[in-house]
Scaffold this motif. Structure first.
Motif, PDB file in Angstrom:
ATOM      1  N   UNK A 103       0.821  -1.211   0.000  1.00 24.37           N
ATOM      2  CA  UNK A 103       0.000   0.000   0.000  1.00 24.37           C
ATOM      3  C   UNK A 103       0.849   1.251   0.000  1.00 24.37           C
ATOM      4  N   UNK A 104       1.997   1.196   0.669  1.00 25.51           N
ATOM      5  CA  UNK A 104       2.877   2.367   0.637  1.00 25.51           C
ATOM      6  C   UNK A 104       3.372   2.618  -0.765  1.00 25.51           C
ATOM      7  N   UNK A 106       1.869   1.946  -3.402  1.00 23.42           N
ATOM      8  CA  UNK A 106       0.753   2.482  -4.185  1.00 23.42           C
ATOM      9  C   UNK A 106       0.423   3.896  -3.726  1.00 23.42           C
ATOM     10  N   UNK A 107       1.216   4.413  -2.783  1.00 20.11           N
ATOM     11  CA  UNK A 107       0.946   5.743  -2.223  1.00 20.11           C
ATOM     12  C   UNK A 107      -0.472   5.802  -1.659  1.00 20.11           C
ATOM     13  N   UNK A 108      -0.889   4.722  -0.992  1.00 21.70           N
ATOM     14  CA  UNK A 108      -2.245   4.663  -0.450  1.00 21.70           C
ATOM     15  C   UNK A 108      -2.425   5.731   0.616  1.00 21.70           C
ATOM     16  N   UNK A 109      -3.667   6.220   0.733  1.00 21.29           N
ATOM     17  CA  UNK A 109      -3.979   7.204   1.761  1.00 21.29           C
ATOM     18  C   UNK A 109      -3.915   6.546   3.135  1.00 21.29           C
ATOM     19  N   UNK A 110      -3.561   7.318   4.182  1.00 21.22           N
ATOM     20  CA  UNK A 110      -3.443   6.724   5.517  1.00 21.22           C
ATOM     21  C   UNK A 110      -4.693   5.957   5.959  1.00 21.22           C
ATOM     22  N   UNK A 111      -5.891   6.458   5.604  1.00 18.42           N
ATOM     23  CA  UNK A 111      -7.114   5.771   6.043  1.00 18.42           C
ATOM     24  C   UNK A 111      -7.136   4.328   5.529  1.00 18.42           C
ATOM     25  N   UNK A 112      -6.602   4.158   4.322  1.00 14.63           N
ATOM     26  CA  UNK A 112      -6.522   2.815   3.744  1.00 14.63           C
ATOM     27  C   UNK A 112      -5.683   1.918   4.670  1.00 14.63           C
TER      28      UNK A 112
ATOM     29  N   UNK B   6      -6.448   2.869  -4.326  1.00 10.29           N
ATOM     30  CA  UNK B   6      -5.794   2.866  -3.016  1.00 10.29           C
ATOM     31  C   UNK B   6      -5.673   4.281  -2.452  1.00 10.29           C
ATOM     32  N   UNK B   7      -5.888   5.274  -3.317  1.00 10.81           N
ATOM     33  CA  UNK B   7      -5.790   6.650  -2.836  1.00 10.81           C
ATOM     34  C   UNK B   7      -7.157   7.238  -2.543  1.00 10.81           C
ATOM     35  N   UNK B  18      -5.572   9.230  10.965  1.00 10.63           N
ATOM     36  CA  UNK B  18      -4.694   9.433   9.818  1.00 10.63           C
ATOM     37  C   UNK B  18      -3.919  10.735   9.967  1.00 10.63           C
TER      38      UNK B  18
END
Lengths: 336, 274, 430
Positions: A103-104, A106-112, B6-7, B18
């Protein structure tokens, strides 16, 4: 009126237990705050990671005991802690590699990542129960007390006794050592500083040549150490039960937020604020007040502000008050 | 909804779970490409750059060269792609066409981090210091990739910006705007770059501080470091520039020495207000 | 695969799973799964409204579900007049005093800006409240404590408890949302996590309210009792024509009664949710979610909208909680656990498809089915592996022990796998 006895009773029932509990919460909250500051999400699997670390330590403790290795007056678990930390480190690093890293990248958002941590929480929850079952386990051995109540009374001639359990003493000493080591690491070493830099400004840290992978790895390692120590100390002081550890999530989060998320000093102060309020508000003050007040004013009830079952309510109230009056927490965390 | 599932955070802004602060854009996980020899070019040569951020091209064949020890300034109207051009030189956006060479090496395939190792220093326009860390720690972090003793470099920076020596134990976030810019430049100089790139270093500082900063930049250039700078304050910047680029819509409109451009009536009318 | 095809196929899969349970295990189990699946689907609908439509992270679902359960007791159980006369008035006066204290404290802060005055008001008020309240509680709990020891309810039909459960949950959600969403930045997650624990603590402790951990059993039902059906000659005869014995038939009849009632609620809520989603209100909610800054710039009161949707979603969870307690026929505060009542619902929503109501419902059924069936499957597997091992080996016993905890592990793995390979869930929003 008898102030001396009042102070002893207060120490025995409030100060000593709260200091020990506060130290345990502070260690837990430090882990939460590090993950929040550096990996940028709140880790819901924190309580269960704590349970896992304690579990590994218990297994090693039993193994040592079966071989006849003990620490004499000290609990054998202290000897097993390094192995517990190693086991937890392996688990969290493997989890990071298999789960979070994807996920990192993929630059996923923190909520993810928060939702991902809920999945991890379920897995750890199952894992700890599969390995050691859901029941209460007591693994403290060695001498039970540093001072017990009777000896104290004989020594001082006071009516009230003061008991300090070995585990409480160990908790405080270990916590002080661990926290000192952590602060030395974060403020004095190159890697520690690079972690703070990464937390402060990710882009600039990357452009300065700081490796995100290394920062993340070291963060998980430190968290594994902190949380295993916290869990083992809590387990020695009380007992090990997976569900209790899961529930510690609330006071630990509360401590981290009260102190200011992302601020290590805040996490420590928050831990003690929560612990002292919890113990003080759920303690029946009758005895202390009987000593401290003139005869005429002595209370006839228990003078317990809230029943002990409401201890979660206390962490929550403190949390609300702090958030309403100081949304960044006591130590200006990264909240706003 | 963005293309990357994912974003998708569904607009959540819950600070208890967050932490959005300090999150970056740079991809820290990308593998860097290879350096290829490219002899016979100017010291820095970014030729025919075409590219943008995903959506569409912002640069349309922009070329920038800087010689050793030179101060080059990019000016132009808002939205001309000045900062984008500089970021392209630093590798912060993917070029569809064009190449970047530094000191006879083709570094087009390199990540920004790798370009720092090749001798580039970059000072972003915003978020260019570690606010929670002390001035000295900021400089230390600037020297993170250096394995040798960097104390001498730090002394040089304290000599260049004496105020930073006095404030070296203070958190950088507590400093004034001009002092912060000094920290930012100092941080970038810690790697002893051959080329220093500054993205609008005088944005938001007072005119006096601006003059002071420009003086310092000239001093840096005198030590043999090339400077590439994007500036809003075009007139003042061109006054100290050895070479000036006027960009319009992502392409070179005018090129010349700073003095020539200041004298060029067309440039004066269009970009310098008469 | 296009979504128009995918949704019916996935729902058909759920139907096959439940019918399969009926054929292979027992119809009783199958209908039980169906009923709790319906309840879970309603809960998932509530959470989806909050998370899917507004991006609100509610991890206190358990608390709202438990409030629904409390509503069943308060609405449907008969009142206990002796308890009311012993201390009911005193308790009510105490609660009123407590509420007045909080309001006075807030006023002291708002009007005078004096923290000390506020603290003084709160401390004095607290002791006054405890003085009035505690005596009332003591008196009420002393009244026939083995059977009652609480104030009882209103004695109304139990189905009325469902909307009441929604109202109770909505009230709690309004208070918590007002605080946690009104701050400079949201703190909803930690606030809901805390409030859920507090609601459970209240249910466990306040015996005057709903008997605490002594549980309230024998709640009234909206469907007939099995024993009455078995004593009804007409019913027995009809069962016989279907080739069933009266006991099984009556049990299935009762359970199907619940299924129908629950299905009506689910369908009604789904229709309302879908209408809301396509209404201007729903479009605005999504506009806020997708670009809050722009919505604010257009003059939308984002905080008020968030509060609205948070209250609505929590109310739906409250209704579901009331339905569940009605189905159980008892309120057992000790059985509420966050993993089961908060995080499992989250798994349902995420796996089903955040932002898609049908997805949430699918997730509700599917995850509930797995939650129930993973344990027997794991036990079967453990028995299979155990049979290969030498008899009496310690591994056999530990395998069987481990099997019962496999469901937690499985839920985690399912969530992680779906998040990784289909982060928008099985039925994505668009």
């Amino acid at each position: 009126m008898d102030l001396l006895n009042a102070i002893v009773a207060l120490s025995n029932f409030v100060i000593v237990p709260a200091v020990a509990y506060g130290a345990q919460l502070a260690l837990g909250a430090l882990g939460v705050t590090l993950i929040y500051g550096i990996l940028r999400f709140s880790n819901f699997a924190h309580g269960d990671t704590m349970a896992f670390g304690t579990l590994v330590t218990i297994l090693f403790t039993w193994w040592f005991q079966s071989m006849g290795i003990t620490l004499g007056v000290l609990p054998t678990a202290l000897l097993a802690i390094p192995f517990g930390i190693a086991g937890t480190a392996l688990l969290v690093l493997a989890t990071d590699r298999v789960v979070y890293r994807f996920y990192r990248r993929k630059k996923a958002k923190p909520v993810m990542l928060v939702i991902v941590s809920i999945g991890v929480m379920f897995v750890y929850n199952g894992l700890t129960r599969v390995i050691l079952g859901p029941d209460d386990r007591n693994f403290a051995d060695g001498e039970r007390f540093i001072i017990n109540a009777r000896d104290f009374r004989e020594m001082t001639g006071l009516e009230e006794g003061l008991a300090i359990r070995t585990t409480q003493g160990i908790t405080v000493i270990t916590a002080v050592l661990v926290v000192a080591l952590l602060f030395w690491f974060l403020n004095r070493t190159r890697t520690g500083k690079s972690m703070r830099a990464y937390s402060d400004n990710e882009d600039l840290a990357l452009l300065s040549g700081i490796s995100p992978e290394k920062v993340e790895r070291v963060t998980w390692l430190i968290v594994a150490a902190l949380i295993t120590v916290a869990g083992v100390l809590y387990g020695l002081d009380k007992s090990y039960k997976p569900f209790t550890y899961f529930q510690l999530l609330l006071p630990i989060f509360a401590a981290a937020i009260v102190g200011g998320l992302g601020s290590p000093i805040g996490a420590i102060v928050g831990g003690f604020v929560i612990a002292f309020s919890e113990v003080a508000i759920t303690y029946a003050w009758k005895k202390v007040l009987e000593y401290a007040m003139p005869q005429a004013l002595e209370p006839d009830g228990l003078v317990q502000l809230l029943s002990t079952d409401y201890k979660f309510a206390v962490s929550f109230m403190i949390l609300l008050v702090v958030l309403i009056f100081r949304p960044t927490g006591l130590f200006r965390g990264k909240s706003v | 909804m963005s293309g990357n599932p994912y974003q998708d955070d569904r607009g959540n802004r819950d600070r208890s779970i967050a932490n959005p602060l300090g999150v970056g854009e740079v991809d820290g996980y990308r593998e860097s490409g290879e350096v290829k020899p490219a002899p016979g070019k100017p010291f820095l040569s970014a030729e025919g750059m075409v590219g943008g951020y995903g959506g569409g091209d912002i640069l349309h064949g922009c070329t920038i060269t800087v010689e050793r020890g030179e101060i080059a300034v990019i000016v132009g109207p808002n939205g001309a792609g000045k900062s984008t051009a500089m970021k392209a030189v630093f590798g912060m956006l993917d070029l569809r066409e064009g190449s970047v060479t530094l000191d006879g090496r083709d570094i087009t395939a390199l990540t920004p981090q790798a370009r720092v190792r090749e001798g580039m220093g970059f000072v972003p326009q915003t978020s260019n210091i570690f606010t929670s860390m002390t001035v000295e720690e900021n400089l230390e972090m600037g020297a993170f990739i250096r394995a040798d003793d960097f104390r001498a470099t730090m002394e040089q920076i304290y000599d260049l910006f004496p105020i930073l020596r006095d404030k070296r134990r203070q958190a950088a976030g507590e400093l004034s705007g001009g002092q912060r810019q000094q920290v930012a430049v100092g941080r970038a100089l810690m790697t002893q770059p051959q080329l220093l790139m500054l993205d609008e270093p005088t944005a938001g500082v007072s005119p006096i501080v601006m003059d002071e900063l420009f003086d310092r930049i000239i001093e840096v250039a005198r030590t043999g470091i090339s400077i590439l700078m994007v500036e809003q304050n075009a007139r003042q910047a061109l006054e100290i520039a050895d070479k000036g680029y006027v960009l319009v819509q992502g392409a070179n409109a005018h090129t010349g020495t700073g003095r020539d451009l200041l004298a060029d009536p067309e440039v004066r009318r269009a970009f310098l207000g008469g | 695969m296009s979504q128009t095809l995918k949704a019916p196929l996935l729902f058909a899969l759920v139907a096959v799973l439940i019918l399969g349970t009926g054929f292979l295990q027992s119809w009783n189990t199958a209908v039980l799964i169906l009923n709790m699946g319906l309840v879970s689907a309603v809960m998932a609908l509530g959470v989806n409204l909050q998370w899917g439509i507004a991006g609100l992270f509610n991890v206190g679902v358990m608390g709202f579900v438990a409030l629904g359960g409390l509503a069943v007791v308060l609405t449907s159980m008969p009142a206990v007049p002796e308890a009311w006369s012993a201390g009911g008035v005193r308790i009510m006066a105490g609660l009123a005093l407590g509420a007045a204290t909080v309001i006075a404290g807030v006023m002291a802060w708002r009007r005078m800006r004096s923290a000390w005055l506020m603290i003084a008001v709160l401390i004095v008020g607290f002791f006054a409240y405890r003085w009035v309240f505690d005596a009332g509680v003591g008196a009420v709990e002393a009244v026939n404590s083995a059977q009652t020891g609480y104030l009882g309810g209103l004695g109304l039909p139990v189905v009325l408890a469902w909307p009441v459960g929604g109202l109770l949950a909505a009230g709690a959600a309004w208070i918590i949302g007002k605080i946690a969403l009104g701050l400079r930045s949201d703190y909803l997650a930690i606030a809901t996590l805390g409030i859920a624990e507090i609601i459970i603590a209240v249910l466990k402790n306040e015996e005057w309210l709903a008997r605490g951990v002594k549980n309230v059993i024998g709640l009234p039902r909206p469907v007939p009792y099995e024993i009455d059906l078995q004593n009804d000659p007409a019913f027995v005869e009809r069962a016989a024509t279907l080739g069933m014995d009266p006991a099984t038939a009556s049990s299935l009849y009762v359970k199907f009664g619940y299924s129908i009632l629950f299905a009506i609620v689910l369908v009604a809520l789904l229709v309302l949710a879908q209408l809301a989603l396509s209404s201007p209100w729903g479009r605005m909610m999504r506009a806020i979610r997708d670009n809050e800054t722009a919505a604010r710039a257009m003059g939308k009161n984002v905080t008020a909208r968030h509060l609205q949707v948070f209250v609505l979603g929590s109310a739906i969870c409250g209704v579901a909680g009331a339905m569940m307690t009605t189905l159980d026929g008892q309120l057992t505060p000790g059985s509420y656990q966050p993993l089961r009542y908060t995080f499992l619902i989250w798994v349902m929503v995420i796996v089903g498809g955040s932002g898609n109501n049908l997805g949430a419902i699918l997730g509700g059924f599917l995850i509930w089915f797995l939650w129930v069936q993973v344990e027997p499957m794991a036990q079967g597997l453990a028995a299979g592996i155990g049979a290969i091992l030498p008899a009496g080996s310690p591994f056999q016993a530990s395998l069987a022990d481990a099997a019962q905890h496999m469901r937690l592990l499985t839920m985690g793995i399912i969530l992680l796998v779906v998040l990784r390979f289909s982060p928008r869930g099985l039925l994505p929003e668009r």
